[in-house]
Write an enzyme that holds these catalytic residues in place. Structure first.
Site, PDB file in Angstrom:
ATOM      1  N   LYS A 194      25.270  19.647  78.375  1.00 24.97           N
ATOM      2  CA  LYS A 194      24.957  18.275  77.949  1.00 24.97           C
ATOM      3  C   LYS A 194      23.438  18.039  77.952  1.00 24.97           C
ATOM      4  O   LYS A 194      22.695  18.798  78.576  1.00 24.97           O
ATOM      5  CB  LYS A 194      25.659  17.281  78.883  1.00 24.97           C
ATOM      6  CG  LYS A 194      25.241  17.400  80.339  1.00 24.97           C
ATOM      7  CD  LYS A 194      26.222  16.670  81.256  1.00 24.97           C
ATOM      8  CE  LYS A 194      25.787  16.768  82.712  1.00 24.97           C
ATOM      9  NZ  LYS A 194      26.853  16.315  83.623  1.00 24.97           N
TER      10      LYS A 194
ATOM     11  N   TYR B  45      -7.156   6.163  87.225  1.00 19.82           N
ATOM     12  CA  TYR B  45      -6.747   4.761  87.128  1.00 19.82           C
ATOM     13  C   TYR B  45      -6.521   4.140  88.503  1.00 19.82           C
ATOM     14  O   TYR B  45      -5.968   4.788  89.394  1.00 19.82           O
ATOM     15  CB  TYR B  45      -5.432   4.655  86.361  1.00 19.82           C
ATOM     16  CG  TYR B  45      -5.551   4.790  84.866  1.00 19.82           C
ATOM     17  CD1 TYR B  45      -6.361   3.935  84.124  1.00 19.82           C
ATOM     18  CD2 TYR B  45      -4.823   5.757  84.194  1.00 19.82           C
ATOM     19  CE1 TYR B  45      -6.444   4.053  82.751  1.00 19.82           C
ATOM     20  CE2 TYR B  45      -4.888   5.873  82.816  1.00 19.82           C
ATOM     21  CZ  TYR B  45      -5.706   5.025  82.094  1.00 19.82           C
ATOM     22  OH  TYR B  45      -5.785   5.131  80.744  1.00 19.82           O
TER      23      TYR B  45
HETATM   24  C1  LIG Z   1      27.121  17.306  84.613  1.00 23.25           C
HETATM   25  C2  LIG Z   1      28.490  17.643  85.079  1.00 23.25           C
HETATM   26  C3  LIG Z   1      28.783  18.929  85.607  1.00 23.25           C
HETATM   27  C4  LIG Z   1      27.706  19.950  85.902  1.00 23.25           C
HETATM   28  O1  LIG Z   1      27.137  19.635  87.157  1.00 23.25           O
HETATM   29  P1  LIG Z   1      25.975  20.516  87.826  1.00 23.25           P
HETATM   30  O2  LIG Z   1      25.751  19.857  89.127  1.00 23.25           O
HETATM   31  O3  LIG Z   1      24.805  20.431  86.911  1.00 23.25           O
HETATM   32  O4  LIG Z   1      26.474  21.906  87.952  1.00 23.25           O
HETATM   33  C5  LIG Z   1      30.104  19.227  85.885  1.00 23.25           C
HETATM   34  N1  LIG Z   1      31.088  18.306  85.692  1.00 23.25           N
HETATM   35  C6  LIG Z   1      30.833  17.066  85.238  1.00 23.25           C
HETATM   36  C7  LIG Z   1      31.942  16.104  85.088  1.00 23.25           C
HETATM   37  C8  LIG Z   1      29.529  16.694  84.932  1.00 23.25           C
HETATM   38  O5  LIG Z   1      29.278  15.441  84.500  1.00 23.25           O
END
Ligand SMILES: *Cc1c(COP(=O)(O)O)cnc(C)c1O
Length: 384
Positions: free
Chosen positions: A52, A272
């Site tokens: 994702k 800044y």
């Molecule tokens: C993002 C996600 C994962 C992956 O999790 P990691 O901690 O990056 O390994 C797995 N299952 C779901 C439902 C997620 O949203």
């Protein structure tokens, strides 16, 4: 200059040249090695990959191709649009969409052979009725909430749908899953509690392969592995437990470039807000990375604070003053001039500075660091 050429330059699709100010290097061999490591840890279970958010900011096309070549067949993305993009890249892959079924999107899933992760009884009903109408028993996952109160069916909803006998023959239940809230804390009692709730609730549904573990969940041991594991972070060299040795190979490097080195006198301020007053004569290197590159402003170092340090070869160079949009300032007083010179590259994420260490200084986690790396930097893919 043509529109195409401007677009190419602005989108970062360009050849590396002397004008580069920041470089993100992604090691695809390390991604593949981390995949194999996770697959071994998961033993008999299938190892899927969570890609994702553009593969956690590292580039879906390159990363998903490398994972496919390493033997990964099942992918999870967050949104339907991400899934449609991935489908054009990997026609034979199994692709699940975590966000599930938005009203009226079932036909888009069917058309591209995508599988929704159904997160509520309503979504299951909509999918079942779409399947009944189209006359196909289309595949889907069902997500049970085992204690996060984010996505997934509550215990009441599982009871409801479990007894709705007309739903299940219409569709193909290819996965039942849940998600752990505290898997990054190995001794947290919540993980075992969630596992028990998951077992109790999934037993009410038609038999299907089960999945509970993200990256950190896999490290909790065989009880959490079930039939399929869903790592994301560990593939990208993140540190699932944050503390102690990271069992996964680093994947990402971020480098910025020194624009100039200046000599500042005691009593002068840097950056800044004049938040940092120099106590001694200081050599300050101005480096071409800022919060617009995902180098969080929270990494700023004011008077009396200790913060993040970049590296020039083996030499640490601590941040002084505020992080601005395009620039940071590093104290290079103790760095030999052969390293701290105009045009030199500074390691900001890499062997000396893991992403989770940078994250800790910014009060965040490596997930957020990776997904914010931004589009301005030149991206270099190595390996695979
Ligand atoms: C993002 C996600 C994962 C992956 O999790 P990691 O901690 O990056 O390994 C797995 N299952 C779901 C439902 C997620 O949203």
């Amino acid at each position: 200059m043509s529109f195409e050429r401007s677009h190419e330059i602005l989108s970062g699709a360009r050849d590396e040249g002397p004008s580069e100010t920041a470089i993100v290097t992604v090691d695809l061999d390390a991604v593949a090695a981390n995949y194999r490591r996770l697959r071994d840890l998961a033993a008999s279970a299938e190892c899927a990959a969570v890609v994702k958010a553009d593969a956690y900011g590292l580039g879906m096309i390159e990363v998903a191709s490398a994972l496919w070549n390493a033997g990964c067949k099942t992918f999870f993305v967050a949104t339907l649009d991400e899934a449609r993009g991935l489908r054009t890249l990997l026609p034979p892959a199994t692709i699940y969409v975590l966000a599930g079924l938005m009203p009226g999107t079932a036909e888009l899933y069917r058309a591209d052979g995508l599988r929704p992760v159904l997160n509520s009884a309503d979504e299951i009903r909509e999918w079942a009725s779409f399947c009944a109408t189209s006359g196909e028993r289309l595949s889907c996952a069902v997500h049970i909430d085992s204690g996060m109160n984010r996505l997934g069916l509550s215990a009441e909803e599982v009871d409801q749908v479990a007894t709705a006998v007309d739903l299940w023959p219409a569709l193909t239940l290819s996965l039942v899953m849940s998600h752990l809230a505290c898997s990054d804390e190995p001794d947290h009692p919540k993980s075992d509690a969630q596992r028990k709730i998951f077992d109790r609730l999934r037993a009410l549904l038609p038999a299907a392969p089960a999945s509970l573990a993200n990256s950190a969940g896999i490290l909790l041991g065989p009880d959490f592995v079930y039939d399929l594991v869903r790592p994301g972070l560990a593939l990208y060299g993140g540190h699932p437990r944050r503390h102690g040795e990271n069992p996964f190979q680093p994947v990402v490097q971020l480098k910025g470039r020194i624009l100039q080195v200046r000599n500042a006198a005691p009593g002068e301020t840097v950056g800044y807000g004049a938040t940092r007053t120099l106590r001694e004569a200081t050599r300050v290197a101005v480096v071409t990375v800022g919060y617009a590159d995902g180098f969080f402003r929270a990494l700023s170092v004011a008077d009396g604070e200790e913060g993040f340090a970049g590296y020039l070869g083996p030499h640490a160079a601590p941040i002084v003053g505020r992080v601005s949009m395009d620039l940071i300032t590093l104290d290079v007083s103790l760095v030999p001039e052969s390293f701290a010179r105009r045009g030199a590259w500074v390691e900001l994420i890499g062997p000396n500075v893991p992403a989770h260490a940078l994250a800790a200084h910014a009060g965040t986690i490596d997930y957020e660091v990776l997904t914010n790396l931004g589009r301005r930097a030149f991206r270099r893919y190595i390996g695979a």
